[in-house]
Scaffold this motif. Structure first.
Motif, PDB file in Angstrom:
ATOM      1  N   ARG A 290       7.786 -21.782   9.905  1.00  0.00           N
ATOM      2  CA  ARG A 290       9.059 -22.321  10.400  1.00  0.00           C
ATOM      3  C   ARG A 290       8.827 -23.534  11.296  1.00  0.00           C
ATOM      4  N   PHE A 291       7.812 -23.453  12.157  1.00  0.00           N
ATOM      5  CA  PHE A 291       7.469 -24.593  13.001  1.00  0.00           C
ATOM      6  C   PHE A 291       7.134 -25.814  12.150  1.00  0.00           C
ATOM      7  N   LEU A 292       6.351 -25.620  11.093  1.00  0.00           N
ATOM      8  CA  LEU A 292       5.954 -26.744  10.236  1.00  0.00           C
ATOM      9  C   LEU A 292       7.151 -27.355   9.520  1.00  0.00           C
ATOM     10  N   LEU A 293       8.091 -26.526   9.100  1.00  0.00           N
ATOM     11  CA  LEU A 293       9.299 -27.050   8.454  1.00  0.00           C
ATOM     12  C   LEU A 293      10.040 -27.995   9.404  1.00  0.00           C
ATOM     13  N   HIS A 294      10.226 -27.568  10.640  1.00  0.00           N
ATOM     14  CA  HIS A 294      10.908 -28.413  11.628  1.00  0.00           C
ATOM     15  C   HIS A 294      10.079 -29.657  11.944  1.00  0.00           C
ATOM     16  N   PHE A 295       8.774 -29.471  12.113  1.00  0.00           N
ATOM     17  CA  PHE A 295       7.892 -30.576  12.486  1.00  0.00           C
ATOM     18  C   PHE A 295       7.941 -31.693  11.446  1.00  0.00           C
ATOM     19  N   PHE A 296       7.795 -31.336  10.183  1.00  0.00           N
ATOM     20  CA  PHE A 296       7.762 -32.364   9.145  1.00  0.00           C
ATOM     21  C   PHE A 296       9.149 -32.912   8.828  1.00  0.00           C
ATOM     22  N   TYR A 297      10.183 -32.107   9.027  1.00  0.00           N
ATOM     23  CA  TYR A 297      11.545 -32.627   8.870  1.00  0.00           C
ATOM     24  C   TYR A 297      11.815 -33.721   9.900  1.00  0.00           C
ATOM     25  N   ASP A 298      11.363 -33.505  11.139  1.00  0.00           N
ATOM     26  CA  ASP A 298      11.536 -34.506  12.190  1.00  0.00           C
ATOM     27  C   ASP A 298      10.743 -35.777  11.913  1.00  0.00           C
TER      28      ASP A 298
ATOM     29  N   LYS B 233      11.242 -34.092   3.582  1.00  0.00           N
ATOM     30  CA  LYS B 233      12.236 -33.130   3.125  1.00  0.00           C
ATOM     31  C   LYS B 233      11.474 -31.873   2.691  1.00  0.00           C
ATOM     32  N   PRO B 234      11.220 -30.961   3.651  1.00  0.00           N
ATOM     33  CA  PRO B 234      10.332 -29.827   3.370  1.00  0.00           C
ATOM     34  C   PRO B 234      11.058 -28.623   2.780  1.00  0.00           C
ATOM     35  N   ALA B 235      10.280 -27.827   2.057  1.00  0.00           N
ATOM     36  CA  ALA B 235      10.803 -26.584   1.480  1.00  0.00           C
ATOM     37  C   ALA B 235       9.823 -25.454   1.720  1.00  0.00           C
ATOM     38  N   LEU B 236      10.353 -24.282   2.011  1.00  0.00           N
ATOM     39  CA  LEU B 236       9.531 -23.087   2.155  1.00  0.00           C
ATOM     40  C   LEU B 236       9.348 -22.457   0.782  1.00  0.00           C
ATOM     41  N   ILE B 237       8.093 -22.159   0.443  1.00  0.00           N
ATOM     42  CA  ILE B 237       7.779 -21.465  -0.800  1.00  0.00           C
ATOM     43  C   ILE B 237       7.229 -20.091  -0.419  1.00  0.00           C
ATOM     44  N   SER B 238       7.970 -19.047  -0.754  1.00  0.00           N
ATOM     45  CA  SER B 238       7.617 -17.697  -0.326  1.00  0.00           C
ATOM     46  C   SER B 238       7.700 -16.736  -1.511  1.00  0.00           C
ATOM     47  N   ARG B 239       6.916 -15.701  -1.434  1.00  0.00           N
ATOM     48  CA  ARG B 239       7.012 -14.654  -2.454  1.00  0.00           C
ATOM     49  C   ARG B 239       8.337 -13.915  -2.355  1.00  0.00           C
ATOM     50  N   GLY B 240       8.900 -13.854  -1.150  1.00  0.00           N
ATOM     51  CA  GLY B 240      10.129 -13.070  -0.970  1.00  0.00           C
ATOM     52  C   GLY B 240       9.838 -11.587  -1.031  1.00  0.00           C
ATOM     53  N   TYR B 241       8.824 -11.187  -0.276  1.00  0.00           N
ATOM     54  CA  TYR B 241       8.313  -9.824  -0.355  1.00  0.00           C
ATOM     55  C   TYR B 241       9.403  -8.784  -0.126  1.00  0.00           C
ATOM     56  N   LYS B 242       9.487  -7.846  -1.049  1.00  0.00           N
ATOM     57  CA  LYS B 242      10.444  -6.730  -1.048  1.00  0.00           C
ATOM     58  C   LYS B 242      11.891  -7.166  -1.258  1.00  0.00           C
ATOM     59  N   GLY B 243      12.110  -8.432  -1.598  1.00  0.00           N
ATOM     60  CA  GLY B 243      13.441  -8.878  -1.978  1.00  0.00           C
ATOM     61  C   GLY B 243      13.676  -8.639  -3.459  1.00  0.00           C
TER      62      GLY B 243
ATOM     63  N   MET C 288      15.965 -15.334   6.739  1.00  0.00           N
ATOM     64  CA  MET C 288      16.020 -15.679   8.165  1.00  0.00           C
ATOM     65  C   MET C 288      15.794 -17.172   8.365  1.00  0.00           C
ATOM     66  N   ILE C 289      14.815 -17.746   7.668  1.00  0.00           N
ATOM     67  CA  ILE C 289      14.528 -19.167   7.805  1.00  0.00           C
ATOM     68  C   ILE C 289      15.665 -20.009   7.227  1.00  0.00           C
ATOM     69  N   ALA C 290      16.216 -19.578   6.099  1.00  0.00           N
ATOM     70  CA  ALA C 290      17.334 -20.315   5.507  1.00  0.00           C
ATOM     71  C   ALA C 290      18.526 -20.360   6.452  1.00  0.00           C
ATOM     72  N   ARG C 291      18.764 -19.268   7.163  1.00  0.00           N
ATOM     73  CA  ARG C 291      19.866 -19.219   8.127  1.00  0.00           C
ATOM     74  C   ARG C 291      19.576 -20.097   9.338  1.00  0.00           C
ATOM     75  N   GLU C 292      18.343 -20.012   9.835  1.00  0.00           N
ATOM     76  CA  GLU C 292      17.996 -20.714  11.065  1.00  0.00           C
ATOM     77  C   GLU C 292      17.844 -22.214  10.859  1.00  0.00           C
ATOM     78  N   PHE C 293      17.377 -22.636   9.683  1.00  0.00           N
ATOM     79  CA  PHE C 293      17.110 -24.054   9.418  1.00  0.00           C
ATOM     80  C   PHE C 293      17.757 -24.456   8.093  1.00  0.00           C
ATOM     81  N   PRO C 294      19.065 -24.694   8.105  1.00  0.00           N
ATOM     82  CA  PRO C 294      19.800 -24.942   6.849  1.00  0.00           C
ATOM     83  C   PRO C 294      19.401 -26.215   6.116  1.00  0.00           C
ATOM     84  N   GLN C 295      18.721 -27.155   6.786  1.00  0.00           N
ATOM     85  CA  GLN C 295      18.312 -28.389   6.115  1.00  0.00           C
ATOM     86  C   GLN C 295      17.094 -28.197   5.211  1.00  0.00           C
ATOM     87  N   ALA C 296      16.371 -27.107   5.413  1.00  0.00           N
ATOM     88  CA  ALA C 296      15.165 -26.858   4.618  1.00  0.00           C
ATOM     89  C   ALA C 296      15.520 -26.144   3.322  1.00  0.00           C
ATOM     90  N   GLY C 297      14.765 -26.442   2.288  1.00  0.00           N
ATOM     91  CA  GLY C 297      14.883 -25.668   1.061  1.00  0.00           C
ATOM     92  C   GLY C 297      14.108 -24.375   1.213  1.00  0.00           C
TER      93      GLY C 297
END
Length: 313
Positions: free
Chosen positions: A55-63, A67-77, A105-114
């Motif tokens: 999450r820190f890196l998403l904000h850091f590089f957005y600033d 245009k950063p995006a989180l790539i996650s497995r989405g564990y247990k989703g 949680m990240i999508a809610r907290e940082f809506p500008q990130a993919g």
């Protein structure tokens, strides 16, 4: 149970040694994604603060203009197997049950990130690139070697008992190792770095940096009002969480001068079924606690629930 965990850890490590051999000797393919990738990972099971770093890196590089995006497995989703777009940087398309708690949680907290989930991380990178994102932050990606990356960041904690996914020698693959800074390290970071290199048998030029986790504050779940860190010290608190390493949360509360009346521990990524909420609600009423305190990761699974509508969360 402890012996079984150790056995399973050693078994998993054996599989990873073979798997790494195949990748190191180019006997298994590594796929090149269409955008730069920074991987955040570890070599142990359980929480090591990868998601806060991602999450820190998403904000850091957005600033910085990316245009950063989180790539996650989405564990247990629910979308873990088929994959999906949680957020395109403008709109959220899933629930936490579909995305998994941490990506949502990240999508809610940082809506500008993919935010993209699914076990096929290459497909997620391709989707992100198609939507105009130009940097991928790969969450829990150190073992996902079939995807090429530009930078491998690995968090590692020197803890006495820690079940490992990979042997310590795997740390040599890391471009940067991040270790949690404690008060005893403040005046001797360089000396400690050399000790770690010797202890873990790492190359002398290995890049090792130290970090700290700083809590932002408390927020009421119902109306999102921010409370100062010291505001709960004189209150009666019940603390509970569903984390891989719950003691870190309780230790943080103690460091802030908060002594909960009681603490409840649930499994990591716990969905909080009605029976669990009923038990917590009963405990709250019996204890007459002023607040129920949880982590942000837990809070997204409690918001909007009928059982929690009157809780002082």
């Amino acid at each position: 149970m402890k012996l079984l965990s150790i056995f399973l850890s050693l078994l998993y490590q054996s599989g990873m040694i073979l798997r790494n051999y195949l990748y190191d000797h180019k006997l298994r393919p590594i796929y090149q994604p269409p955008l730069p990738v920074i991987s955040v990972g570890n070599i142990t099971f359980g929480g090591s603060e990868k998601t806060p770093l991602a999450r820190f890196l998403l904000h850091f590089f957005y600033d910085l203009g990316f245009k950063p995006a989180l790539i996650s497995r989405g564990y247990k989703g629910r979308w873990e197997k088929k994959g999906g777009i949680v957020s395109d940087g403008q709109q959220i398309f899933s629930t936490w049950e579909e995305a998994g708690d941490e990506p949502f949680m990240i999508a809610r907290e940082f809506p500008q990130a993919g935010v993209f989930v699914g076990r096929h991380r290459l497909i997620s990178c391709q989707r992100a690139h198609q939507l105009g994102f130009n940097l991928a932050i790969l969450d829990d990606g150190f073992q996902h070697r079939q995807l090429a990356r530009n930078l491998d960041l690995v968090l590692h904690h020197l803890e006495p008992f820690s079940l490992q996914r990979e042997p310590l020698s795997s740390l040599q693959r890391a471009d940067i190792i991040l270790m949690k800074q404690t008060l005893s390290l403040i005046s001797s970071l360089e000396k400690k770095r050399q000790e770690i290199i010797t202890r873990l048998r790492l190359p002398k030029q290995q890049k090792i940096f130290f970090y700290q986790i700083q809590p932002e504050g408390f927020f009421t779940l119902k109306d999102k009002v921010s409370l100062p860190l010291e505001s709960l010290r004189s209150k009666k608190i019940i603390a509970f969480c569903g984390l891989a390493r719950p003691q870190r949360f309780f230790n943080l509360l103690h460091q802030l001068g908060i002594q909960p009346l009681t603490t409840l521990i649930y499994p990591d990524h716990y969905p909080y079924p009605p029976r669990a909420l009923h038990r917590i609600g009963q405990l709250w009423k019996e204890s007459q606690a002023d607040f129920l305190c949880v982590t942000e990761k837990d809070a997204i699974k409690l918001e909007g629930r009928e059982e929690t509508v009157n809780w002082p969360l």
